[in-house]
Design an enzyme around this catalytic site. Structure first.
Site, short mmCIF file in Angstrom:
data_model
loop_
_atom_site.label_atom_id
_atom_site.label_comp_id
_atom_site.label_asym_id
_atom_site.label_seq_id
_atom_site.Cartn_x
_atom_site.Cartn_y
_atom_site.Cartn_z
N VAL A 70 0.90 -1.38 0.35
CA VAL A 70 0.23 -0.15 0.11
C VAL A 70 0.75 1.26 -0.10
O VAL A 70 0.76 1.62 -0.71
CB VAL A 70 -1.05 0.44 1.11
N TYR A 71 1.99 1.44 0.83
CA TYR A 71 2.87 1.80 0.98
C TYR A 71 3.65 2.95 -0.43
O TYR A 71 3.50 3.37 -0.99
CB TYR A 71 3.82 2.84 1.59
#
Length: 242
Positions: A152-153
């Site tokens: 996600v990051y």
């Protein structure tokens, strides 16, 4: 040849800690006035007292749509101009995707991507009217390669890399430079969310850098003559094995 920042006004988001605070100190030392943007009012009050009259507090919660939209107008009311916008605020999610709840995903994407795009959008008319400006975004080495333990990051930083590169081409004809700084692991509160084993190895191997190293890179970007744009500066710990 380095250009002076004396007389320039910068706005830095996430300025009360980490890279944002280190960059605030670096720009103040270089002669700039800095509007420190953060949601932590107590920290801003303490830091602006410590840093002196050229450090101005701007309390903004970037995750609140109305607060985010009010940021640039409120800064302009306080200081009259924004020569430099450093979109630095961000958060981190590590681990497998299935381990992350959707509310946390929304929060991270809103801060790491949406707020950046909105802040840049809001400052463009002011900088375009003046025919000059610098926009710097704190990205990450994770925006240049897929990091399997932080999908996600990493996805958010890939989005920012694309955004920076497209906005540079939109805005350079208006005298506005756009670039990003992409550090590897930095000693900061964000690392608290790293997988414990990865953090342990990084500490043991010296594969971390201090926020001041990133601030130095931002200062370098901002002090190039106007005919030069540093589109992306990747700053890695020497022993970072990726």
């Amino acid at each position: 040849m380095a250009q002076t920042l004396t007389g320039k006004t910068a706005a830095i988001t996430g300025a009360a800690s980490g890279i944002g605070l280190a960059t605030t100190r670096a720009l103040l030392n270089a002669g700039a006035r800095v509007v420190m943007v953060d949601y932590d009012k107590a920290a801003l009050d303490r830091l602006t007292r410590e840093l002196g009259e050229n450090a101005i507090a701007q309390v903004t919660n970037l995750l609140d749509a109305e607060d985010c939209a009010a940021m640039v107008p409120q800064i302009l009311e306080k200081v009259g101009q924004i020569d430099i916008l450093h979109c630095n605020a961000g958060t981190y999610i590590g681990g497998d995707l299935i381990e992350t709840d959707t509310a946390t995903i929304d929060r991270m994407l809103n801060l790491n991507v949406n707020a950046v795009m909105k802040n840049v959008r809001d400052v463009i008319p002011h900088m375009t009217e003046r025919g000059i400006g610098d926009i710097v975004v704190t990205s990450s080495v994770a925006g240049h390669m897929p990091i399997q333990w932080e999908p996600v990051y990493s996805g958010s930083k890939w989005a920012i890399t694309c955004f920076v590169q497209t906005m540079r081409r939109q805005l350079n004809k208006h005298g506005i430079r756009v670039g990003q700084v992409s550090p590897g692991p930095v000693v900061s509160a964000l690392l608290a969310d790293w997988p414990e084993e990865n953090l342990r190895k990084a500490k043991e191997n010296g594969a971390l850098i201090d926020p001041e190293e990133v601030a130095d890179a931002v200062l370098y970007m901002l002090t190039r003559k106007r005919t030069v744009t540093i589109r992306d500066m990747i700053v890695l710990p020497t022993n970072f094995d990726i």
